[in-house]
Design a protein around this motif. Structure first.
Motif, mmCIF file in Angstrom:
data_model
loop_
_atom_site.group_PDB
_atom_site.id
_atom_site.type_symbol
_atom_site.label_atom_id
_atom_site.label_comp_id
_atom_site.label_asym_id
_atom_site.label_seq_id
_atom_site.Cartn_x
_atom_site.Cartn_y
_atom_site.Cartn_z
ATOM 1 N N GLN A 296 0.828 -1.209 0.000
ATOM 2 C CA GLN A 296 0.000 0.000 0.000
ATOM 3 C C GLN A 296 0.866 1.264 0.000
ATOM 4 O O GLN A 296 0.538 2.236 -0.663
ATOM 5 C CB GLN A 296 -0.938 0.002 1.202
ATOM 6 N N VAL A 297 1.963 1.237 0.739
ATOM 7 C CA VAL A 297 2.870 2.389 0.756
ATOM 8 C C VAL A 297 3.522 2.543 -0.612
ATOM 9 O O VAL A 297 3.619 3.649 -1.150
ATOM 10 C CB VAL A 297 3.934 2.249 1.867
ATOM 11 N N ARG A 298 3.961 1.422 -1.208
ATOM 12 C CA ARG A 298 4.555 1.482 -2.546
ATOM 13 C C ARG A 298 3.548 2.007 -3.576
ATOM 14 O O ARG A 298 3.888 2.786 -4.452
ATOM 15 C CB ARG A 298 5.059 0.102 -2.972
ATOM 16 N N PHE A 299 2.287 1.575 -3.443
ATOM 17 C CA PHE A 299 1.253 2.032 -4.355
ATOM 18 C C PHE A 299 1.075 3.540 -4.259
ATOM 19 O O PHE A 299 0.934 4.236 -5.269
ATOM 20 C CB PHE A 299 -0.072 1.315 -4.058
ATOM 21 N N VAL B 169 11.595 -0.120 -4.425
ATOM 22 C CA VAL B 169 11.575 0.175 -2.994
ATOM 23 C C VAL B 169 11.184 -1.111 -2.268
ATOM 24 O O VAL B 169 10.037 -1.538 -2.317
ATOM 25 C CB VAL B 169 10.571 1.307 -2.659
ATOM 26 N N SER B 170 12.147 -1.719 -1.599
ATOM 27 C CA SER B 170 11.906 -3.001 -0.926
ATOM 28 C C SER B 170 11.202 -2.789 0.414
ATOM 29 O O SER B 170 11.102 -1.667 0.911
ATOM 30 C CB SER B 170 13.229 -3.722 -0.688
ATOM 31 N N ASP B 171 10.746 -3.891 1.001
ATOM 32 C CA ASP B 171 10.143 -3.830 2.334
ATOM 33 C C ASP B 171 11.126 -3.230 3.335
ATOM 34 O O ASP B 171 10.742 -2.436 4.194
ATOM 35 C CB ASP B 171 9.724 -5.224 2.805
ATOM 36 N N ALA B 172 12.387 -3.609 3.221
ATOM 37 C CA ALA B 172 13.413 -3.110 4.149
ATOM 38 C C ALA B 172 13.589 -1.595 4.019
ATOM 39 O O ALA B 172 13.895 -0.918 5.003
ATOM 40 C CB ALA B 172 14.740 -3.814 3.894
ATOM 41 N N ASP B 173 13.366 -1.056 2.815
ATOM 42 C CA ASP B 173 13.476 0.391 2.628
ATOM 43 C C ASP B 173 12.337 1.136 3.332
ATOM 44 O O ASP B 173 12.468 2.299 3.677
ATOM 45 C CB ASP B 173 13.432 0.747 1.135
#
Length: 161
Positions: free
Chosen positions: A15-18, A27-31
């Motif tokens: 959702q954040v990437r979207f 942008v990975s989860d770790a980012d």
């Protein structure tokens, strides 16, 4: 409870990437999960959330059992705020963090520079709209952020006195 994660959180990584308009390869989860973002979200909520309002209760009432329409909308508006504000925080530092060129040897992808003030303004605007919707749903007065400018008309001619 963490605000951002994969399950049992207010907002997922996707959702954040979207909201940012990027893919997981960019942008990975770790980012998205540095401790600073969770802390920033916590401090931002503490700044405007009314005293006695518990975010864990909002999560429970909005997701478990059979929530009412108002409980679901209250949870969604808080979730939207967290999503857009987290995306805003990432966008403000993205120019220093993320590569602009991605390649898998057969395909190349290059993104425009991350220094995008319009994107940051849009994300912050969406976060503020979700915050105002949330505050309205819980019965709080929403402060109008409109600035009014006036015109002064003196009783005398300012040039000749």
């Amino acid at each position: 409870m963490a605000y951002i994660g994969t399950t049992d959180t207010y907002v997922t990584f996707d959702q954040v990437r979207f909201a940012l308009g990027v893919a997981e390869a960019e942008v990975s989860d770790a980012d998205i999960t540095p401790p600073g973002i969770e802390q920033d979200l916590e401090m931002e909520l503490a700044d405007w959330l009314p005293d006695g309002q518990d975010t864990d209760t909002i999560y429970t009432e909005g997701t478990e059992g059979t929530p009412t329409a108002t409980q679901r909308r209250t949870f969604y508006s808080l979730s939207n705020y967290l999503r857009y504000y987290a995306a805003y925080l990432i966008a403000t530092t993205a120019g220093m963090k993320f590569a602009r060129r991605i390649s898998d040897k057969s395909n190349d992808f290059e993104r425009n520079p991350w220094q995008d003030d319009a994107l940051q303004r849009q994300l912050l605007s969406q976060a503020n709209a979700a915050k105002n919707q949330f505050l309205t749903l819980i019965g709080e007065t929403v402060e109008d952020e409109t600035t009014f400018m006036g015109v002064a008309a003196p009783d005398f001619d300012p040039i000749t006195g």
